[in-house]
Design an enzyme around this catalytic site. Structure first.
Site: not given
Length: 334
Positions: A129, A242
């Site tokens: 990711c 994130h």
């Protein structure tokens, strides 16, 4: 339009659920949908496009007649079942770490290296990711002026670890505010009101597996082993999204305004960068946003050809489920 038989492996997990949501949102052309998971999840009911499905236990025979298998069940399940699915004629798009660095398996971010999709031999890997969002933002810069070096620090949400980590963060926050005992089971230390400079296992050189993933995957996706990459990955008390502080040294000089123009025109990227209005990307901005957001774009005044960027994306969607389905979409478009 041709329709396809699709299987989702790990359907009951956080990413699997996002996959179902995205299949519905994007109206993916499936004829039949098969939901697969572990034996303990078999029998659960889930819905997609208004139809109820019963989750089945994953077996090699589950993939008979399946055209596309979307995997998000962990490396162990992928190692065991992805070859079985491919052997039966399915194309596997795998979200685990199992196949990412296999030289026979393409590692794909559709905005970056879509041509690699069609080099598959039955399995296509979805990157980590944190790597996905970084290379999506850096690719237009790389294409324009080249990149010598990348220094990245990540600030990663607990949802990257799974539902138990989300629950732990929430329970710890409640306990702290109530002046009660804090229990840590998912992480080695308290994550609420704290930052852990530690994601995955440590290697002998002091780097973690998450950091080395970013180094190796970036080079593979970009198709350039000469890029120097160093990473520090931290877990922060955020549920979704994130963030990354990225410093790059380019091969040719690129101004801030030129970088913004490149990023403004890049697929799947949005520039949020108006410091005078306090406009910059934040993790709360990507809970319902599938773009990679880039801001705080500024020159690194310590070197001649350097830029700093702040990059934020939804780790469960663009960082996992959405990227997987975008790969599948490119597959069926041919």
């Amino acid at each position: 339009m041709k329709k396809y038989n699709v299987a989702v492996v790990g359907a009951t997990g956080a990413v699997g659920r996002e996959m179902l949501s995205i299949l519905e949102e994007r109206d993916f052309p499936f004829e039949n949908l098969k939901l697969l998971a572990s034996e303990r999840s078999a029998g659960k009911k889930m819905t997609c496009k208004g139809k109820e499905y019963t989750v089945e236990a994953t077996t090699p025979e589950s993939f008979e007649g399946v055209d596309i298998a979307l995997f998000s069940a962990g490396a162990g399940a992928s190692k065991k079942f992805a070859p079985e699915a491919a052997k039966r004629g399915a194309v596997v798009v795998d979200n685990s770490s199992q196949w990412r660095m296999d030289p026979e398996v393409p590692l794909v971010v559709p905005e970056v290296n879509p041509e690699d999709i069609f080099k598959h031999k039955g399995i296509i890997a979805n990157p980590n990711c944190s790597t996905i969002q970084m290379v999506a933002a850096l690719k237009p810069i790389y294409d324009k002026v080249g990149i010598e070096r990348i220094v990245v620090s990540t600030y990663q949400a607990v949802s990257g670890t799974g539902k138990a980590a989300i629950d732990e963060l929430r329970e710890q926050a409640k306990a702290i505010l109530a002046n009660e005992e804090v229990k840590s089971e998912v992480y080695p230390y308290q994550i609420a009101f704290n930052v852990l400079p530690h994601i995955d296992i440590f290697f002998d050189d002091g780097y973690t597996k998450e950091e080395i993933k970013m180094v190796n995957e970036t080079k593979k996706i970009m198709g350039d082993d000469s890029i120097k990459v160093t990473a520090t990955a931290a877990r922060v008390p955020v549920v979704y999204g994130h963030a990354e502080s990225v410093n790059i040294e380019t091969k040719e000089k690129l101004t801030v305004s030129e970088a913004k123009e490149l990023l403004d025109n890049a697929p799947g990227v949005s520039v949020v960068d108006k410091p005078e209005e306090l406009a910059y990307p934040m993790q709360i901005d990507v809970e319902n946003n599938d773009d990679v957001l880039v801001g705080r774009i500024r020159e690194d005044n310590t070197i001649e050809k350097g830029l700093n960027l702040w990059i934020v994306a939804n780790n469960l969607r663009k960082g996992a489920a959405l990227n997987t389905i975008q790969i599948a979409e490119r597959l069926v478009q041919g």
